[in-house]
Motif scaffolding. Structure first.
Motif, PDB file in Angstrom:
ATOM      1  N   TYR A 231      29.434   3.231  19.073  1.00 38.57           N
ATOM      2  CA  TYR A 231      29.259   3.997  18.232  1.00 38.57           C
ATOM      3  C   TYR A 231      28.690   3.708  17.024  1.00 38.57           C
ATOM      4  O   TYR A 231      30.098   2.905  16.280  1.00 38.57           O
TER       5      TYR A 231
ATOM      6  N   SER B  48      28.177   5.689  12.535  1.00 38.41           N
ATOM      7  CA  SER B  48      27.280   6.354  11.736  1.00 38.41           C
ATOM      8  C   SER B  48      25.683   6.676  12.169  1.00 38.41           C
ATOM      9  O   SER B  48      24.899   7.423  11.892  1.00 38.41           O
TER      10      SER B  48
ATOM     11  N   ASN C   6      23.622   5.060  13.827  1.00 38.20           N
ATOM     12  CA  ASN C   6      23.049   4.837  15.250  1.00 38.20           C
ATOM     13  C   ASN C   6      23.123   5.356  16.011  1.00 38.20           C
ATOM     14  O   ASN C   6      22.662   5.524  17.097  1.00 38.20           O
ATOM     15  N   ASP C   7      24.480   5.929  15.862  1.00 36.35           N
ATOM     16  CA  ASP C   7      25.092   7.151  17.338  1.00 36.35           C
ATOM     17  C   ASP C   7      25.556   6.226  18.076  1.00 36.35           C
ATOM     18  O   ASP C   7      26.015   5.032  18.029  1.00 36.35           O
ATOM     19  N   VAL C   8      25.595   6.909  19.343  1.00 32.06           N
ATOM     20  CA  VAL C   8      25.954   5.906  20.252  1.00 32.06           C
ATOM     21  C   VAL C   8      25.278   5.334  21.512  1.00 32.06           C
ATOM     22  O   VAL C   8      24.573   6.310  21.885  1.00 32.06           O
TER      23      VAL C   8
ATOM     24  N   ALA D 133      20.692   3.871  24.395  1.00 29.90           N
ATOM     25  CA  ALA D 133      20.885   4.243  23.169  1.00 29.90           C
ATOM     26  C   ALA D 133      20.018   5.494  22.660  1.00 29.90           C
ATOM     27  O   ALA D 133      18.756   5.645  23.246  1.00 29.90           O
ATOM     28  N   LYS D 134      20.410   6.084  21.576  1.00 26.14           N
ATOM     29  CA  LYS D 134      19.257   7.271  21.144  1.00 26.14           C
ATOM     30  C   LYS D 134      17.825   6.262  20.344  1.00 26.14           C
ATOM     31  O   LYS D 134      16.561   6.926  20.529  1.00 26.14           O
TER      32      LYS D 134
ATOM     33  N   SER E 278      32.295   3.590  12.640  1.00 27.45           N
ATOM     34  CA  SER E 278      31.589   2.054  13.525  1.00 27.45           C
ATOM     35  C   SER E 278      32.839   2.240  14.886  1.00 27.45           C
ATOM     36  O   SER E 278      33.663   1.942  14.070  1.00 27.45           O
TER      37      SER E 278
END
Length: 755
Positions: A417, A419, A421-423, A448-449, A750
């Motif tokens: 995870y 901030s 690139n998300d989870v 992932a997203k 991260s």
């Protein structure tokens, strides 16, 4: 029993008064030394041994379990207490008690996949299983093998300078197993194989684990060897009280050692001199307190010094004590013969080729150990061990290498995870020799997203596998921000697919060079906001040839402390197909195709770490791209994105002080200087300054298009700070940075291992 032993000591005292009677009528009683297990607390054994040496008391027999088997084994082959103490002081226990070897020793084609997963599950055929332990113990085995090399040719441990035996547990029967013959480092490794932590060791069809499960204090064994007087050093603990069993871990730990605790109570009754150092404030994993633990052993030894001295003086009335003849510790070996054992799929010639040791050559123990580590670093083996044996022909030494081949495949998993690139969840499926012999198949994807997929097939070439051909496809979907004047105007959905065939050298674990044919497809589509004038979609297709060189000597994948990572490539783009689709509009055509001629792109990256001390490193990173691409920003395959703390995208460079992918340019130069401090136990503080330029030094090298790509600027400066912890789940990092011209602070958090 106590009364009998008391009478025995009175008898020894009597003989002190009448030494002539002792020498003429009786044999000298034999002294047995028993060293218990106890993890790091077992280092206290060294201090007690030092006191015995000072008193002139040498044991006739030694038995040990777990850590006691290590200290006892080294003492049995002739190391003094001071020498063992020096060894302990120089050992990096964090490395030895893991399965990690330096990244610099990993094969060049395996580096990108090494050391970035939480779990690696073995696959046999199509069945995914669980490992027998978390740690195979390659580094521990290498250390034990190196230290015991004078005894490699002694299979009967009774023939060591001091007769020796250690105890392991047969996990199939639950019975203690006495190991007094075989390969000494393998026996010691079996004795300390803590279940679920270290993998078991198979010896004589028995699956062996830590002897502390059933016989943590092997007194019976030393009596059976012939000891008349037993000195026992106990550094473990008895069962905890009900009040201290207040959590899951303590209950499970106690349950595992109940049988051993009752056995230890029984073993204690057979000890004549019982030594128990004060180690209440330490635990089995306190290797960072090694010096203090040894000192506690010294304290305990001093308390028993007079006892040891009195016993030594008494025994001398019968004759001389056991004389230890230390085995010679050679540093250089003439390797006249190399033999391979344990291989099934991989031919012996391939193994000897990758070992890079020739017969009839002279090597130091450091060189031998390095080559063994490099062989393990090919990732084709679960374990690699060696023996240095006297060659029967009298021409030198035989190097016998034993390999345990890796399973058919592995399923590797990690989570992440941050901030920016998300989870996401990383999964890697690796198979070896599945389709063709001497091959490797990798399928890795990031759920992932912004998903990514890496699918490639490697076919090794040559008898030594010194080269290879890699065919693969890489796909990435990402959301790309669109900025103007430091303001995010919208988001674009980007799809990138690369098809490639690469030929590269694999003769060295640190460098590679080769050539690649590359077909790149990209699609860029507005997602949120406006981009350009009614642009609906941009499509690119490039066909290129690439020459490259890469050198990587970094010691770790994450938070390296020393080494260099250098990459340079020259890319010739043979053809460019660039199509811009326009939204329906009466005044504009539906699409147009910009005319872009073939061009050349040069890229270089240089990352070097200066290790100033054990805790402090200076990091210097540089990257630069120069291209003859015209100044046309719809060619997304060949422009570079700039910005972010640790961006993960095609053709991108970080810049602390800007948002992720905030800037875009066809040419750039980036440099940063960072100071990295390891405060304690994998906690790191890093301070960084960085600079980015889209004009210089590129214009000194080539005639390039120059524009104010950095939101009205041609160069920018930023600085930042991070605090990070290298956790079992991957690096956990909080960072903040600023660009002085923007007067704002950007933060990022991260956690985890990344694709």
């Amino acid at each position: 029993m106590i009364m009998i032993r008391l009478l025995f000591f009175l008898f020894l005292t009597f003989l002190n008064l009448f030494p002539a009677i002792a020498q003429q009528t009786l044999q000298r009683p034999k002294v047995g030394l028993v060293l218990s297990g106890g993890g790091a607390k077992g280092l206290a054994h060294i201090g007690v041994l030092r006191s015995m040496e000072k008193a002139g008391l040498t044991p006739d027999y030694i038995t040990g379990t777990s850590m006691g088997s290590i200290v006892g084994g080294l003492y049995a082959i002739g190391y003094s207490a001071d020498e063992i103490d020096s060894i302990v002081a120089t050992v990096n226990w964090d490395e030895v008690l893991t399965n990690e070897i330096p990244l610099s020793n990993i094969a060049i084609e395996e580096k990108k996949y090494y050391g970035r997963y939480i779990a690696e599950l073995p696959i046999e055929g199509v069945k995914v299983g669980l490992p027998k332990g978390l740690i195979e113990g390659q580094k521990l085995t290498e250390l034990l093998t190196r230290l015991t090399r004078p005894a490699h040719g002694i299979n009967d441990f009774h023939k060591l300078p001091i007769p020796y035996a250690c105890v392991a547990a047969d996990i199939a029967t639950g019975l203690p197993v006495v190991l007094d013959n075989g390969f000494l480092p393998e026996a010691i490794r079996a004795s300390m194989s803590i279940p679920t932590i270290f993998t078991p060791v198979e010896i004589d069809d028995k699956l062996l684990v830590d002897g502390g499960l059933v016989r943590n204090f092997p007194v019976e064994e030393v009596l059976e060897m012939g000891a008349d007087i037993v000195i026992g050093v106990f550094v473990s603990s008895d069962l905890e009280s009900k009040e201290k069993l207040d959590n899951l871990i303590s209950v499970l730990s106690q349950a595992a050692f109940v049988t051993s605790a009752f056995d230890t109570r029984k073993q204690r009754t057979m000890v004549d001199i019982y030594v128990e150092p004060d180690l209440k404030e330490y635990h089995t994993a306190s290797f960072d307190k090694a010096k203090e633990i040894v000192e506690r052993g010294d304290d305990a030894g001093e308390e028993f010094y007079e006892t040891f001295k009195h016993l030594a003086d008494s025994l001398r009335q019968f004759g001389p004590l056991w004389e230890v003849k230390k085995l010679p510790l050679k540093e250089m070996y003439h390797i006249s013969k190399i033999s391979i054992e344990g291989n099934k799929r991989i031919p012996a010639k391939v193994i000897t080729g990758r070992l890079r040791i020739k017969e009839n050559s002279d090597l130091s123990i450091d060189e031998i150990e390095k080559q063994i580590s490099l062989l393990y670093g090919t990732r084709h083996y679960q374990k690699v061990t060696y023996q240095i044996l006297t060659d029967g022909d009298g021409g030198g030494y035989e190097l016998k290498v034993k390999v345990t081949e890796a399973p058919d495949g592995h399923l590797k998993l990690a989570v992440h995870y941050d901030s920016e690139n998300d989870v996401g969840v990383n999964a890697n499926l690796t198979y070896r020799d599945l389709i063709l012999p001497s091959s490797r198949l990798v399928l890795e994807f990031d759920l992932a997203k912004d998903p990514r997929v890496d699918f490639n097939f490697l076919k090794y070439i040559g008898k030594r596998r010194n080269a290879g051909i890699i065919a693969g496809v890489f796909y990435q979907n990402a959301v790309v921000p669109y900025y103007e004047k430091n303001t995010k105007l919208g988001l674009l959905n980007a799809n990138n697919t690369d098809l490639y065939i690469t030929f590269q050298s694999m003769s060295s674990q640190k460098f590679t060079f080769g050539a690649k044919l590359l077909l790149e497809y990209s699609k860029l589509k507005p997602d949120i906001g406006d981009f350009g004038k009614d642009i609906a979609k941009i499509k690119n297709r490039d066909f290129s040839g690439v020459l490259f060189f890469n050198y990587n000597s970094l010691d770790r994948q994450f938070y390296p402390k020393k080494g260099t990572d250098f990459y340079v490539s020259l890319k010739q783009v043979f053809s460019v197909d660039n199509t811009v689709l326009i939204s329906p509009n009466d005044s504009l055509p539906d699409s147009y195709t910009p005319d872009i001629d073939p061009f050349i792109a040069f890229e270089i990256r240089f990352n070097h770490l200066f290790k100033v001390s054990k805790w402090f490193s200076i990091i210097w990173q540089n990257s630069m791209a120069i291209t003859s691409l015209p100044d046309f920003n719809t060619n997304v395959n060949d422009f570079y994105f700039l910005g972010g703390f640790n961006p993960r995208y095609k053709n991108i460079s970080p810049f602390w002080g800007a948002q992720d992918k905030q800037y875009v340019a066809p040419n750039y130069f980036y440099t940063n200087l960072a100071l990295q401090f390891e405060v304690f136990g994998s906690l790191y503080l890093t301070g960084l300054i960085n600079y980015i330029d889209v004009q210089y030094p590129m214009t000194y090298i080539a005639n390039i298009a120059v524009d104010n790509y950095l939101d009205g600027e041609r160069r920018r400066f930023g600085y930042g700070f991070s605090i990070g912890y290298n956790s079992p789940f991957g690096p956990m990092i909080f960072s903040l940075a600023s660009d002085p011209n923007e007067s704002k602070v950007i933060t990022n958090f991260s956690l985890g291992y990344w694709f």
